[in-house]
Design an enzyme around this catalytic site. Structure first.
Site, short mmCIF file in Angstrom:
data_model
loop_
_atom_site.label_atom_id
_atom_site.label_comp_id
_atom_site.label_asym_id
_atom_site.label_seq_id
_atom_site.Cartn_x
_atom_site.Cartn_y
_atom_site.Cartn_z
N GLY A 12 0.78 -1.23 0.00
CA GLY A 12 0.00 0.00 0.00
C GLY A 12 0.81 1.28 0.00
O GLY A 12 0.33 2.32 0.47
N ASN A 14 1.58 3.02 -2.66
CA ASN A 14 0.85 3.94 -3.55
C ASN A 14 -0.42 4.45 -2.89
O ASN A 14 -0.76 5.63 -3.04
CB ASN A 14 0.53 3.25 -4.88
CG ASN A 14 1.71 3.28 -5.82
OD1 ASN A 14 2.08 4.33 -6.34
ND2 ASN A 14 2.34 2.13 -6.02
N ARG A 91 -5.48 -8.75 -8.61
CA ARG A 91 -6.49 -9.66 -9.19
C ARG A 91 -6.97 -9.08 -10.49
O ARG A 91 -7.26 -7.87 -10.56
CB ARG A 91 -7.71 -9.79 -8.25
CG ARG A 91 -7.44 -10.31 -6.88
CD ARG A 91 -7.27 -11.79 -6.82
NE ARG A 91 -8.38 -12.55 -7.39
CZ ARG A 91 -8.32 -13.86 -7.63
NH1 ARG A 91 -7.21 -14.53 -7.36
NH2 ARG A 91 -9.35 -14.49 -8.14
N LEU A 93 -9.67 -8.20 -13.02
CA LEU A 93 -11.11 -7.95 -12.86
C LEU A 93 -11.87 -8.41 -14.10
O LEU A 93 -11.36 -8.35 -15.22
CB LEU A 93 -11.34 -6.46 -12.60
CG LEU A 93 -10.74 -5.99 -11.26
CD1 LEU A 93 -10.54 -4.49 -11.23
CD2 LEU A 93 -11.62 -6.45 -10.09
N ASN A 107 -5.59 2.70 -12.83
CA ASN A 107 -4.63 1.73 -12.31
C ASN A 107 -3.22 2.31 -12.46
O ASN A 107 -2.97 3.11 -13.35
CB ASN A 107 -4.74 0.43 -13.14
CG ASN A 107 -3.73 -0.63 -12.72
OD1 ASN A 107 -3.56 -0.90 -11.54
ND2 ASN A 107 -3.05 -1.23 -13.69
N HIS A 109 0.76 1.01 -13.04
CA HIS A 109 1.56 -0.15 -13.42
C HIS A 109 3.03 0.27 -13.51
O HIS A 109 3.33 1.35 -14.04
CB HIS A 109 1.08 -0.71 -14.77
CG HIS A 109 1.85 -1.92 -15.18
ND1 HIS A 109 1.68 -3.15 -14.59
CD2 HIS A 109 2.83 -2.08 -16.10
CE1 HIS A 109 2.51 -4.02 -15.13
NE2 HIS A 109 3.21 -3.40 -16.04
N ASP A 145 -3.58 -4.41 -17.67
CA ASP A 145 -2.64 -3.30 -17.83
C ASP A 145 -2.81 -2.60 -19.17
O ASP A 145 -1.84 -2.18 -19.81
CB ASP A 145 -1.19 -3.78 -17.63
CG ASP A 145 -0.98 -4.35 -16.24
OD1 ASP A 145 -1.58 -3.84 -15.29
OD2 ASP A 145 -0.23 -5.34 -16.11
N ALA A 173 8.86 7.31 -8.47
CA ALA A 173 8.12 7.96 -9.55
C ALA A 173 6.62 7.65 -9.44
O ALA A 173 5.78 8.53 -9.69
CB ALA A 173 8.66 7.49 -10.90
#
Ligand code: GAR
Length: 210
Positions: A12, A14, A91, A93, A107, A109, A145, A173
């Site tokens: 966690g 982010n 996971r 989705l 999201n 990545h 992604d 970053a």
């Protein structure tokens, strides 16, 4: 302020960057729920310490992906969230869930998408001899992604870097990119137009400098 649900599976960090951003005066979003598919995710502790509602829903308690995603959806709606942020949610989705949150789910990545989708992005970027990698925040589409890019940051790969070295550099970053992207989305300045994001505010950088 835009109400946001953050979905996590682990550490966690982010999520923490989003919590910190939302705590700054004038930030246009607030986190109303943190959901994890793992009860022992450290991100749940971060949320609780910030006074944010949390819920752990184990995917193992559901017979299939559809029913797990339906449970996620119900919790997100019950919390009044208008946007979903995936922050290390590991996971995949279902297309049905993704469709319900079309252009309302983002999201992060750890690569410069569309390169190195999926797991082990850093190992693969090093193995490919790339001089740069980075991170991407994007609207979520059904493929993993994949989706319109909101913000990216480039990070150099240095000679002798291990995957852990690179991961730590990219993570710094990520922690700048995700709050920037959330701000743009919450202010209505990241518009999806033909599967490309147009940034409405010309003052906002498309690529934040490191
Ligand atoms: C981050 O590096 C994020 O980009 C990555 O998982 C990590 C989670 O760290 N996400 C993915 O790989 C999604 N495909 P965090 O829990 O400390 O934020």
């Amino acid at each position: 302020r835009l109400k946001v649900a953050v979905l996590i599976s682990g550490r966690g960090s982010n999520l923490q960057s989003l919590i910190d951003a939302c705590a700054t005066p004038g930030f246009p979003a607030e986190i109303v729920l943190v959901l994890s598919n793992k009860a022992d995710a450290y991100g749940l502790v971060r949320a609780q310490e910030a006074g944010i509602a949390t819920k752990a829903i184990s995917h193992k308690a559901y017979p299939d992906r559809e029913s797990f995603d339906a449970a996620l959806h119900d919790e997100i709606v019950a919390a009044g969230a208008q946007l979903v942020c995936l922050a290390g949610f590991m996971r995949l989705l279902t297309p049905g869930f993704v469709a319900k949150w079309h252009d309302r789910m983002i999201n992060i990545h750890p690569s410069l998408l569309p390169a190195f989708k999926g797991l082990h992005s850093h190992e693969r970027a090093i193995a490919a001899g790339c001089r740069f990698t980075g991170c991407t925040v994007h609207f979520v589409r059904a493929e993993m992604d994949d989706g319109p890019i909101i913000a990216q940051a480039a990070v150099p790969i240095l000679p002798g870097d291990s995957a852990d070295d690179l991961s730590a550099r990219v993570l710094m970053a990520e922690h700048r990119c995700y709050p920037l992207a959330l701000r743009l989305v919450a202010e209505g300045k990241a518009m999806v137009d033909g599967e490309i994001v147009r940034i409405a505010d010309s003052a906002a950088p498309q690529e934040p400098l490191l």
